[in-house]
Scaffold this motif. Sequence first.
Motif, short mmCIF file in Angstrom:
data_model
loop_
_atom_site.label_atom_id
_atom_site.label_comp_id
_atom_site.label_asym_id
_atom_site.label_seq_id
_atom_site.Cartn_x
_atom_site.Cartn_y
_atom_site.Cartn_z
N GLN A 288 40.65 37.77 31.72
CA GLN A 288 41.12 38.45 33.22
C GLN A 288 41.75 39.37 33.75
O GLN A 288 42.61 39.22 32.81
CB GLN A 288 41.51 37.24 34.18
CG GLN A 288 40.29 36.46 34.32
CD GLN A 288 38.44 36.89 35.63
OE1 GLN A 288 38.55 38.01 36.54
NE2 GLN A 288 37.45 36.28 34.78
N ARG B 203 34.15 47.20 44.69
CA ARG B 203 35.09 46.28 45.69
C ARG B 203 35.45 47.61 46.52
O ARG B 203 35.76 48.97 46.24
CB ARG B 203 36.14 45.44 44.56
CG ARG B 203 35.05 44.45 43.81
CD ARG B 203 36.72 43.29 42.54
NE ARG B 203 36.26 42.41 42.33
CZ ARG B 203 36.81 41.69 41.58
NH1 ARG B 203 37.87 42.24 41.63
NH2 ARG B 203 35.97 40.80 40.68
N ASP C 215 44.47 42.44 44.04
CA ASP C 215 44.01 40.80 44.91
C ASP C 215 42.62 40.05 44.30
O ASP C 215 43.44 38.60 45.07
CB ASP C 215 43.45 41.67 46.40
CG ASP C 215 44.60 43.05 46.98
OD1 ASP C 215 45.86 42.09 46.95
OD2 ASP C 215 44.44 43.49 47.25
N GLN C 216 42.46 40.71 43.37
CA GLN C 216 41.52 39.72 43.08
C GLN C 216 40.91 40.18 41.51
O GLN C 216 41.44 41.51 41.21
CB GLN C 216 39.73 39.37 43.76
CG GLN C 216 39.53 38.93 44.88
CD GLN C 216 38.29 39.59 46.03
OE1 GLN C 216 37.70 40.66 44.62
NE2 GLN C 216 38.45 39.44 46.38
N THR D 238 45.04 40.48 35.84
CA THR D 238 45.63 39.90 37.28
C THR D 238 46.47 41.26 37.66
O THR D 238 46.85 40.78 38.92
CB THR D 238 46.17 38.58 36.62
OG1 THR D 238 47.06 39.05 35.72
CG2 THR D 238 45.04 37.48 36.48
#
Length: 481
Positions: free
Chosen positions: A284, A315, A342-343, A286
């Motif tokens: 991921q 998004r 944010d995600q 981040t």
Amino acid sequence: MHRFWRRCAAALLLTLTVLAGMLAGATPSTADRRSCPTGQVWRDARSGGDHTCVDPRTLGRRMTGFDPGRHGFRFSNDFQSKPLFDFRFGGLCGGMSYLSLDHFHTGRRIPQQQTLPATGSPLHQSIYGRQVTSIADNLDKWGELTFNPFGWRNREFFTWGLQGFGGGRLQELREAIDAGTPMPLGLFKPDANVWGPHHQVVAVGYELGRYTGDLRSHQQDLKIFVYDPNFPGRTLTLVPHPDRNVFSYLEEPHKTWRTYFVDHRYQPRTPPAFPDPATPAPGQVTELVLHIGTGGDDLRGGNDNVNATIHVAGRPPQHALNLNNSARWIDHYQQTVRIRLDQPVPRLPHHRRAADHHLRRRPRWRQLERQPPDHRHRPRAHPLPRPGQSPGPLHRRQPHLHRSHQLIPQKEGGTAPSGPPKGSPRRIGPERAGRRSSGVSPGERAKTTGTNTAGPRRVKCLAGRRRGRPDTPHPPRAPHS
């Protein structure tokens, strides 16, 4: 005119500072001797400590609980600023030393980020504020060391750092370290320049060796262990050089200073809570780290700020406003900004990233199209196999073609061309071929190939002809294994 008067005021303030340092600075006295016999020191240098006289070598290495790898910052002191008259200053060593001690004394965890905080960020503002405090509280100390006409006081300043009695620098340092308290040190450059660049570090330990602090023999045995903000995660060793009247790092010999002073005016403060970088998650993304550089014009701040918009497929866009926090970013400098997403965004696998990078590269056939026409269809020479070498598949398929024609692309449904394409440079001319073929004249060569000598200066490549050799077929080749 305004700039002239401001410089005059700065010069007057500096003169007053030097005079105040000369009057208020306490020069160590050499008359007050310690009570231990020659070759021995107190076991504990504190006023209320154990004053048993022992050999200095039995003390070993005295260290505090400050660990530069755990209590020091993770980034190096590469700050630059222009606080006065557009003069560029480098480093905030005093602020980093003070703030690291603040975290140590209050038990708070020091920020874990490894990138230099951008100007205007909360961490940068705290470091800058502590930098101003570290200089303002010790103006008399710095001013005292600047008064050294023609270097007449070089030896005097140097011995201040070696004096272990009568209020000398070494005695002050030993008292603090024996109490388990790391202390800020001010390091003064050898040239006695007012603007330096001088330095500030944190003393975390010492070792006397055979030296007793009596300004006599074995001065080179003294070692002072420090945390230097310029070298994150390392414990450096400050050692004296009596032959040159300077101190330097044992690990970095090119870093030299005339002397040092112990900053007793440091007062711990409770630092604010700084957010740590986003915790990396497997597979991921981040957080984004942006490196923004300013050119010849600075970023004024105020209403002139930097905004960023992050677009992720599928998004809504994420907006990061006022990255500089309305602060001025000086010219010709790079700022590093961290933006937490944010995600989290899935990270591409390694093979996908490599394939994507390969696809972004321009293919060779597109590069050839952008070249001039005479280079677009120029074939690449393919070397013939050496004697005794097995022929490649290209030679087995096209043994009748010259090596310069073996890589010419064929059209669909067509055959391999018998000569170079139109417009490509000639490989060899009749006169040149005649000079290189062992006695074969151009006329005989033209008869052999069926080419009219009076026509255009273009000849067909002989079957099996090689450069610099007579027109003979290729020698028999070994079967391909």
